[in-house]
Design a protein around this motif. Structure first.
Motif, PDB file in Angstrom:
ATOM      1  N   THR A   1       6.347 -11.160   0.605  1.00 31.32           N
ATOM      2  CA  THR A   1       7.148 -12.207   1.243  1.00 31.32           C
ATOM      3  C   THR A   1       6.526 -13.576   0.976  1.00 31.32           C
ATOM      4  O   THR A   1       5.386 -13.662   0.520  1.00 31.32           O
TER       5      THR A   1
ATOM      6  N   ALA B   1       6.143 -17.457   3.052  1.00 34.52           N
ATOM      7  CA  ALA B   1       6.401 -18.350   4.185  1.00 34.52           C
ATOM      8  C   ALA B   1       5.625 -19.644   3.914  1.00 34.52           C
ATOM      9  O   ALA B   1       4.431 -19.597   3.617  1.00 34.52           O
TER      10      ALA B   1
ATOM     11  N   ALA C   1      14.459 -22.694   0.668  1.00 37.85           N
ATOM     12  CA  ALA C   1      14.144 -21.258   0.781  1.00 37.85           C
ATOM     13  C   ALA C   1      14.942 -20.462  -0.254  1.00 37.85           C
ATOM     14  O   ALA C   1      14.420 -19.556  -0.913  1.00 37.85           O
TER      15      ALA C   1
ATOM     16  N   LYS D   1      13.344 -18.274  -3.233  1.00 38.97           N
ATOM     17  CA  LYS D   1      13.704 -16.855  -3.299  1.00 38.97           C
ATOM     18  C   LYS D   1      14.193 -16.504  -4.703  1.00 38.97           C
ATOM     19  O   LYS D   1      13.825 -15.477  -5.273  1.00 38.97           O
TER      20      LYS D   1
ATOM     21  N   THR E   1      12.049 -15.168   1.644  1.00 38.09           N
ATOM     22  CA  THR E   1      11.351 -16.450   1.788  1.00 38.09           C
ATOM     23  C   THR E   1      11.780 -17.183   3.052  1.00 38.09           C
ATOM     24  O   THR E   1      12.972 -17.265   3.353  1.00 38.09           O
ATOM     25  N   ILE E   2      10.794 -17.730   3.789  1.00 34.54           N
ATOM     26  CA  ILE E   2      11.097 -18.589   4.939  1.00 34.54           C
ATOM     27  C   ILE E   2      10.361 -19.917   4.751  1.00 34.54           C
ATOM     28  O   ILE E   2       9.157 -19.935   4.486  1.00 34.54           O
TER      29      ILE E   2
ATOM     30  N   GLY F   1      12.139 -22.593  11.141  1.00 33.87           N
ATOM     31  CA  GLY F   1      12.164 -21.938   9.845  1.00 33.87           C
ATOM     32  C   GLY F   1      13.567 -21.511   9.450  1.00 33.87           C
ATOM     33  O   GLY F   1      14.410 -21.221  10.295  1.00 33.87           O
TER      34      GLY F   1
ATOM     35  N   GLY G   1      15.301 -18.787   6.633  1.00 28.62           N
ATOM     36  CA  GLY G   1      14.946 -17.716   5.698  1.00 28.62           C
ATOM     37  C   GLY G   1      16.102 -17.269   4.828  1.00 28.62           C
ATOM     38  O   GLY G   1      17.260 -17.297   5.234  1.00 28.62           O
ATOM     39  N   ARG G   2      15.784 -16.846   3.604  1.00 32.84           N
ATOM     40  CA  ARG G   2      16.768 -16.254   2.688  1.00 32.84           C
ATOM     41  C   ARG G   2      16.170 -14.961   2.149  1.00 32.84           C
ATOM     42  O   ARG G   2      14.972 -14.902   1.849  1.00 32.84           O
ATOM     43  N   SER G   3      17.009 -13.938   1.997  1.00 31.14           N
ATOM     44  CA  SER G   3      16.463 -12.630   1.643  1.00 31.14           C
ATOM     45  C   SER G   3      16.975 -12.086   0.318  1.00 31.14           C
ATOM     46  O   SER G   3      17.811 -12.712  -0.352  1.00 31.14           O
TER      47      SER G   3
ATOM     48  N   MET H   1      16.938  -9.661   6.847  1.00 27.85           N
ATOM     49  CA  MET H   1      16.115 -10.763   7.376  1.00 27.85           C
ATOM     50  C   MET H   1      16.112 -10.821   8.910  1.00 27.85           C
ATOM     51  O   MET H   1      15.059 -10.939   9.530  1.00 27.85           O
TER      52      MET H   1
END
Length: 392
Positions: free
Chosen positions: A180, A182, A197, A201, A208-209, A221, A223-225, A231
């Motif tokens: 991961t 961050a 993010a 990613k 990613t955050i 934050g 985030g994208r996964s 996520m």
């Protein structure tokens, strides 16, 4: 009354509606009920099809899955745009983005119109975007569209700076050793962290955050996964394993947001990475480019491209990507950030461009690409948009 197609026992077949789609069906049902009560008849009832351009825009910009139902909504909205029957604000946004509404596509909605509207909410006040879509005054719509365009340019500058800073933070990042990412920076803007993010990613292919300051002692934050890593569920697990670590969070499989205390950042990174290690295998952290295989020579044509462009492609219904081996006749770097190529196969030559890449290719390359019609000086030629390439 709660109207939500994802409630248990809801019989509505399309479970991927965006909010704009839900409201559209509520209006249809309301109109039917008022008709039943005799408020108006089929001739005098309000016309709702003139809202379809907004339904299409909202559905694409919200990145929901384009299942059969959503594709119908988007196709109908795009049909109206191409015919010139759209809200003044939508027409103005096409114009300010330099796109032709008569050739409107989901790509235009997702990458030209949508970002200009969203920029207002990210950096200033979303009321501006809403007024743009609801005004009937063409002059006012054009004035707002220009304002939104300026805000979007500012957003892009902020984003580029943040991305450069993020890459400095990740200078010694070893993808092989991490599942991961961050990152936090004091100088970042809350409204743009989600886009950054998303870019990180794409570059590293890791959930990613990115965090920005979010009030006294707090950081926010976004985030994208990647596929296979939910996520929101990951954040839920972190909050259960370390009670009190996350102040609040929400989201879905591919994107989520959260707020934590600044002093808890390192603890959060460790807990988030632990979930990543437990949930993701090495194979899932390898980017897979799925293609439709090679394309026969006669389909490298503007007619075939027109046929493809007539369809509605998007989230969960990807446009075709072809893959083949080519001889690399020439290559040069455009504007310091794109690779311009001349490729050859079976005696035919094709212009190609790989956006955001500057690493050169060898004499022969395996290329995954989409077809694009490139118009220059009144002449339309087939161009290959490179999705991925590697030495053959």
């Amino acid at each position: 009354v709660i109207v939500n197609p994802n409630q248990p026992d809801c019989g509505f077949p399309s479970k991927h509606l965006a909010g704009v789609g839900v409201v559209f069906y509520v209006l249809l049902a309301l109109r039917a009920e008022l008709r039943r009560r005799g408020v108006f008849d089929a001739q005098s009832q309000p016309k709702l099809d003139n809202l379809l351009d907004l339904v299409a825009l909202g559905t694409v910009a919200d990145v929901v899955k384009l299942d059969a139902n959503n594709r119908i909504l988007v196709a109908q909205g795009i049909k109206r745009m191409r015919a010139g029957r759209m809200h003044a604000g939508v027409a103005a946004l096409f114009r300010v983005a330099g796109r032709e509404a008569r050739n409107a596509s989901p790509f235009d909605l997702g990458f030209a119109v949508g970002p200009r509207l969203n920029a207002a909410g990210r950096l200033e006040d979303m009321a501006l975007g809403i007024e743009c879509l609801t005004t009937d005054d063409e002059g006012r719509a054009w004035a707002i569209a220009q304002q939104l365009n300026e805000i979007n340019l500012k957003r892009r500058e902020i984003e580029a700076d943040m991305q450069d800073t993020a890459l400095l933070h990740l200078d010694d990042f070893q993808p092989a050793a991490s599942s991961t990412i961050a990152v936090f920076d004091e100088g970042w803007h809350q409204g743009v962290i989600g886009i950054v993010a998303s870019r990180l990613k794409e570059k590293f292919y890791r959930p990613t955050i990115t965090f920005a300051p979010g009030g006294v002692g707090l950081i926010k934050g976004s985030g994208r996964s990647i596929p296979g890593f939910h996520m929101r569920d990951a954040l839920d697990l972190v909050s259960k394993r370390v009670p009190g670590l996350i102040d609040k969070f929400g989201g879905h499989a591919m994107a989520a947001g959260l707020t934590i205390k600044a002093e808890h950042f390192d603890t959060f990174c460790e807990a988030f990475e632990a979930v990543g290690r437990a949930w993701l295998s090495e194979a899932q952290l390898e980017r897979v480019v799925e293609t439709d295989g090679p394309l026969e020579d006669e389909f490298y044509s503007t007619q075939f491209i027109e046929l493809c462009d007539g369809q509605v492609w998007g989230q969960g219904f990807a446009p075709p990507v072809f893959c083949d081996e080519f001889r690399v006749m020439s290559q040069r770097i455009l504007k310091d950030k794109h690779l311009k190529l001349l490729l050859e196969k079976n005696g035919r030559r094709y212009d190609a461009i790989w956006f955001g890449h500057t690493d050169g290719l060898g004499e022969r390359a395996r290329v995954a690409f989409r077809l694009d019609a490139n118009e220059y000086n009144g002449v339309t030629k087939v161009q290959l948009l490179v999705e991925h390439a590697e030495p053959a």
